[in-house]
Design a protein around this motif. Structure first.
Motif, mmCIF file in Angstrom:
data_model
loop_
_atom_site.group_PDB
_atom_site.id
_atom_site.type_symbol
_atom_site.label_atom_id
_atom_site.label_comp_id
_atom_site.label_asym_id
_atom_site.label_seq_id
_atom_site.Cartn_x
_atom_site.Cartn_y
_atom_site.Cartn_z
ATOM 1 N N VAL A 22 -7.599 -10.533 7.656
ATOM 2 C CA VAL A 22 -8.063 -9.155 7.423
ATOM 3 C C VAL A 22 -7.379 -8.583 6.186
ATOM 4 O O VAL A 22 -8.017 -7.959 5.331
ATOM 5 C CB VAL A 22 -7.792 -8.261 8.657
ATOM 6 C CG1 VAL A 22 -8.052 -6.783 8.325
ATOM 7 C CG2 VAL A 22 -8.665 -8.696 9.822
ATOM 8 N N ARG A 23 -6.050 -8.821 6.062
ATOM 9 C CA ARG A 23 -5.310 -8.328 4.891
ATOM 10 C C ARG A 23 -5.855 -8.951 3.603
ATOM 11 O O ARG A 23 -5.933 -8.292 2.566
ATOM 12 C CB ARG A 23 -3.814 -8.635 5.046
ATOM 13 C CG ARG A 23 -3.120 -7.738 6.054
ATOM 14 C CD ARG A 23 -1.606 -7.799 5.895
ATOM 15 N NE ARG A 23 -0.940 -7.227 7.043
ATOM 16 C CZ ARG A 23 -0.416 -7.918 8.053
ATOM 17 N NH1 ARG A 23 -0.481 -9.242 8.052
ATOM 18 N NH2 ARG A 23 0.173 -7.302 9.050
ATOM 19 N N ASN A 24 -6.223 -10.220 3.681
ATOM 20 C CA ASN A 24 -6.786 -10.902 2.505
ATOM 21 C C ASN A 24 -8.114 -10.269 2.079
ATOM 22 O O ASN A 24 -8.361 -10.067 0.884
ATOM 23 C CB ASN A 24 -6.994 -12.392 2.786
ATOM 24 C CG ASN A 24 -5.686 -13.161 2.793
ATOM 25 O OD1 ASN A 24 -4.673 -12.687 2.267
ATOM 26 N ND2 ASN A 24 -5.692 -14.340 3.395
ATOM 27 N N TYR A 25 -8.973 -9.962 3.054
ATOM 28 C CA TYR A 25 -10.251 -9.313 2.753
ATOM 29 C C TYR A 25 -10.023 -7.942 2.132
ATOM 30 O O TYR A 25 -10.687 -7.563 1.155
ATOM 31 C CB TYR A 25 -11.105 -9.168 4.016
ATOM 32 C CG TYR A 25 -11.787 -10.451 4.452
ATOM 33 C CD1 TYR A 25 -12.528 -11.207 3.541
ATOM 34 C CD2 TYR A 25 -11.721 -10.888 5.768
ATOM 35 C CE1 TYR A 25 -13.154 -12.389 3.940
ATOM 36 C CE2 TYR A 25 -12.343 -12.059 6.169
ATOM 37 C CZ TYR A 25 -13.059 -12.809 5.250
ATOM 38 O OH TYR A 25 -13.679 -13.967 5.644
ATOM 39 N N LEU A 26 -9.067 -7.186 2.713
ATOM 40 C CA LEU A 26 -8.766 -5.858 2.180
ATOM 41 C C LEU A 26 -8.214 -5.953 0.761
ATOM 42 O O LEU A 26 -8.617 -5.212 -0.136
ATOM 43 C CB LEU A 26 -7.760 -5.133 3.085
ATOM 44 C CG LEU A 26 -8.331 -4.510 4.362
ATOM 45 C CD1 LEU A 26 -7.199 -4.071 5.282
ATOM 46 C CD2 LEU A 26 -9.225 -3.322 4.026
ATOM 47 N N SER A 27 -7.303 -6.872 0.571
ATOM 48 C CA SER A 27 -6.676 -7.059 -0.747
ATOM 49 C C SER A 27 -7.724 -7.435 -1.790
ATOM 50 O O SER A 27 -7.734 -6.911 -2.913
ATOM 51 C CB SER A 27 -5.603 -8.143 -0.659
ATOM 52 O OG SER A 27 -5.076 -8.405 -1.933
ATOM 53 N N SER A 28 -8.627 -8.335 -1.415
ATOM 54 C CA SER A 28 -9.687 -8.775 -2.324
ATOM 55 C C SER A 28 -10.619 -7.614 -2.675
ATOM 56 O O SER A 28 -10.996 -7.426 -3.834
ATOM 57 C CB SER A 28 -10.483 -9.912 -1.667
ATOM 58 O OG SER A 28 -11.560 -10.294 -2.485
ATOM 59 N N ALA A 29 -10.981 -6.807 -1.661
ATOM 60 C CA ALA A 29 -11.868 -5.662 -1.887
ATOM 61 C C ALA A 29 -11.199 -4.636 -2.802
ATOM 62 O O ALA A 29 -11.834 -4.107 -3.725
ATOM 63 C CB ALA A 29 -12.243 -5.015 -0.549
ATOM 64 N N ILE A 30 -9.906 -4.363 -2.556
ATOM 65 C CA ILE A 30 -9.150 -3.417 -3.381
ATOM 66 C C ILE A 30 -9.122 -3.876 -4.832
ATOM 67 O O ILE A 30 -9.342 -3.092 -5.764
ATOM 68 C CB ILE A 30 -7.708 -3.251 -2.826
ATOM 69 C CG1 ILE A 30 -7.740 -2.482 -1.497
ATOM 70 C CG2 ILE A 30 -6.798 -2.537 -3.830
ATOM 71 C CD1 ILE A 30 -6.434 -2.537 -0.717
ATOM 72 N N GLN A 31 -8.897 -5.175 -5.014
ATOM 73 C CA GLN A 31 -8.821 -5.738 -6.369
ATOM 74 C C GLN A 31 -10.178 -5.656 -7.074
ATOM 75 O O GLN A 31 -10.274 -5.243 -8.232
ATOM 76 C CB GLN A 31 -8.355 -7.195 -6.280
ATOM 77 C CG GLN A 31 -8.058 -7.811 -7.630
ATOM 78 C CD GLN A 31 -7.475 -9.231 -7.479
ATOM 79 O OE1 GLN A 31 -7.403 -9.772 -6.388
ATOM 80 N NE2 GLN A 31 -7.065 -9.807 -8.587
ATOM 81 N N LYS A 32 -11.242 -6.038 -6.377
ATOM 82 C CA LYS A 32 -12.578 -6.028 -6.975
ATOM 83 C C LYS A 32 -13.016 -4.619 -7.392
ATOM 84 O O LYS A 32 -13.733 -4.439 -8.373
ATOM 85 C CB LYS A 32 -13.607 -6.593 -5.991
ATOM 86 C CG LYS A 32 -13.553 -8.101 -5.845
ATOM 87 C CD LYS A 32 -14.602 -8.570 -4.854
ATOM 88 C CE LYS A 32 -14.579 -10.092 -4.683
ATOM 89 N NZ LYS A 32 -15.599 -10.534 -3.698
ATOM 90 N N LEU A 33 -12.574 -3.617 -6.623
ATOM 91 C CA LEU A 33 -12.995 -2.246 -6.894
ATOM 92 C C LEU A 33 -12.037 -1.516 -7.830
ATOM 93 O O LEU A 33 -12.248 -0.347 -8.162
ATOM 94 C CB LEU A 33 -13.138 -1.468 -5.578
ATOM 95 C CG LEU A 33 -14.196 -2.010 -4.603
ATOM 96 C CD1 LEU A 33 -14.236 -1.183 -3.332
ATOM 97 C CD2 LEU A 33 -15.576 -2.031 -5.255
ATOM 98 N N GLY A 34 -10.979 -2.205 -8.250
ATOM 99 C CA GLY A 34 -10.018 -1.589 -9.163
ATOM 100 C C GLY A 34 -9.282 -0.428 -8.515
ATOM 101 O O GLY A 34 -8.895 0.539 -9.184
ATOM 102 N N ALA A 35 -9.066 -0.533 -7.203
ATOM 103 C CA ALA A 35 -8.419 0.544 -6.451
ATOM 104 C C ALA A 35 -6.924 0.287 -6.302
ATOM 105 O O ALA A 35 -6.448 -0.839 -6.499
ATOM 106 C CB ALA A 35 -9.069 0.675 -5.076
#
Length: 201
Positions: free
Chosen positions: A172-185
């Motif tokens: 779950v942390r990996n998915y969140l981290s990936s999403a944060i990175q992709k969105l530049g957040a």
């Protein structure tokens, strides 16, 4: 006579819309309500031709209302009236097969004309919004990343999400981290805000 339900959570705007529509000889406001659930109940009770619905309402959004009506085969035509010109919201409205999507700063004459147009089988979208639809960005998120962000938006913690999706905390942390990175957040909350604004969750 065109029968209309007005669904808007801001009392002053709801009253103004209702008052202005009442000047039209061929349009009748059969109910005015302040949230999505009341709109749903009013549509079941009064069987209007058209529902003017704000996109952001308590208990049920205008888009959820449209989706629910379509899923049960209700023929009430939906005109979303909103302050949001976001392409993502507009795309969701198009997907929900709403008949109209208008900005709240349009002249009242435009709204009245739009009510008559949708009754004639036309679809009406504010000009500025139609341009925005053409510029719609595709989401960079995977299906899982989108799902994890959607659950985060609902207030679920990492532990809650692991139970909901039957995943490990690390995954779950990996998915969140990936999403944060992709969105530049900078954070999961900022990632949620960006995804909501673009209409991706």
């Amino acid at each position: 006579m065109i029968r209309v339900v007005v669904a808007e959570d801001q009392r002053m705007l709801r009253g103004a819309l209702t008052s202005l529509i009442k000047f039209e000889k061929d349009i009748e406001v059969v109910a005015e309500v302040s949230d999505g659930q009341q709109a749903w109940e009013a549509i079941q009770q009064y069987k209007p031709d058209v529902c003017l619905a704000d996109i952001e309402m308590p208990n049920m959004t205008g888009l959820e209302l449209a989706e629910n009506l379509r899923s049960e085969g209700n023929g009430c035509k939906i005109i979303i009236v909103t302050t949001y010109g976001r392409p993502g919201y507009l795309q969701k409205a198009v997907d929900a097969k709403v008949e109209g999507y208008l900005l709240k700063d349009e002249p009242i004459d435009y709204l009245i004309t739009s009510i008559r147009k949708v009754m004639n089988g036309e679809r009406v979208i504010s000009t500025d919004l139609a341009a925005a639809l053409l510029l719609k960005e595709e989401s960079p998120l995977t299906e899982r990343e989108t799902e994890v962000l959607r659950l985060t938006k609902s207030g679920l913690t990492t532990s809650d999400i692991t139970r909901e999706l039957f995943l490990t905390k690390g995954t779950v942390r990996n998915y969140l981290s990936s999403a944060i990175q992709k969105l530049g957040a900078d954070s999961r909350q900022q990632a949620v805000n960006i995804a909501v604004e673009k209409g991706w969750i």
